[in-house]
Design a protein around this motif. Sequence first.
Motif, PDB file in Angstrom:
ATOM      1  N   LEU A  77       6.828   3.522  -3.438  1.00 53.00           N
ATOM      2  CA  LEU A  77       6.993   3.187  -4.850  1.00 53.00           C
ATOM      3  C   LEU A  77       6.439   4.262  -5.776  1.00 53.00           C
ATOM      4  N   ASP A  78       5.349   4.900  -5.373  1.00 50.37           N
ATOM      5  CA  ASP A  78       4.763   5.940  -6.221  1.00 50.37           C
ATOM      6  C   ASP A  78       5.681   7.154  -6.332  1.00 50.37           C
ATOM      7  N   PRO A  82       7.618   6.966 -10.301  1.00 53.16           N
ATOM      8  CA  PRO A  82       6.323   7.540 -10.687  1.00 53.16           C
ATOM      9  C   PRO A  82       5.824   7.105 -12.065  1.00 53.16           C
ATOM     10  N   ASP A  83       6.728   6.715 -12.963  1.00 56.19           N
ATOM     11  CA  ASP A  83       6.318   6.372 -14.320  1.00 56.19           C
ATOM     12  C   ASP A  83       5.886   4.916 -14.483  1.00 56.19           C
ATOM     13  N   GLU A  84       6.278   4.064 -13.548  1.00 54.29           N
ATOM     14  CA  GLU A  84       5.914   2.658 -13.649  1.00 54.29           C
ATOM     15  C   GLU A  84       4.439   2.495 -13.294  1.00 54.29           C
ATOM     16  N   LEU A  95       0.236  -7.534  -2.286  1.00 54.09           N
ATOM     17  CA  LEU A  95      -1.036  -7.104  -2.887  1.00 54.09           C
ATOM     18  C   LEU A  95      -1.685  -5.993  -2.071  1.00 54.09           C
ATOM     19  N   SER A  96      -1.334  -5.917  -0.794  1.00 58.57           N
ATOM     20  CA  SER A  96      -1.944  -4.910   0.075  1.00 58.57           C
ATOM     21  C   SER A  96      -1.112  -3.629   0.190  1.00 58.57           C
ATOM     22  N   LEU A  97      -0.068  -3.487  -0.623  1.00 52.90           N
ATOM     23  CA  LEU A  97       0.734  -2.258  -0.591  1.00 52.90           C
ATOM     24  C   LEU A  97      -0.140  -1.053  -0.920  1.00 52.90           C
ATOM     25  N   GLN A  98       0.143   0.053  -0.255  1.00 50.16           N
ATOM     26  CA  GLN A  98      -0.565   1.299  -0.539  1.00 50.16           C
ATOM     27  C   GLN A  98       0.124   1.973  -1.723  1.00 50.16           C
ATOM     28  N   THR A  99      -0.373   1.723  -2.902  1.00 54.41           N
ATOM     29  CA  THR A  99       0.228   2.268  -4.117  1.00 54.41           C
ATOM     30  C   THR A  99      -0.849   2.537  -5.153  1.00 54.41           C
TER      31      THR A  99
END
Length: 125
Positions: A77-78, A82-84, A95-99
């Motif tokens: 997602l990053d 990138p702008d969000e 909730l545990s996503l690496q972002t």
Amino acid sequence: MQFDLSPALPDLILRVCYLFPALAMAAPTRKLLVVSDSGLDHAEFIANFVRELFNGTHYQTMEIRTLSYEEALHTDLDARYPDEEILITTDPALLSLQTQKKVLLFHDFPSTENFDQLYEAIYRS
């Protein structure tokens, strides 16, 4: 006698923007992602709910994109978005996503607490 109004400054600014809606146009547009474990239609429902609450007739303070649940799980997602700044989800597993994004857990039907959480993430960080 002196008063320190700095802790109340975000609330004062918000109230002034309610009284004078054109001032909200001076605020930067926030970009959000919405993912629901109930599908894209439900994610769009939540996105519309947030848009109605934060955007006005003559200004936009929120730009919201909806994603499928599968895309959220299998995409960096990053790198792709990138702008969000904020990810709203209805699934606690996300909730545990690496972002680097702030991840907020919403109820299937957004509650006052959910919008308080979003307000805090936007204006107090």
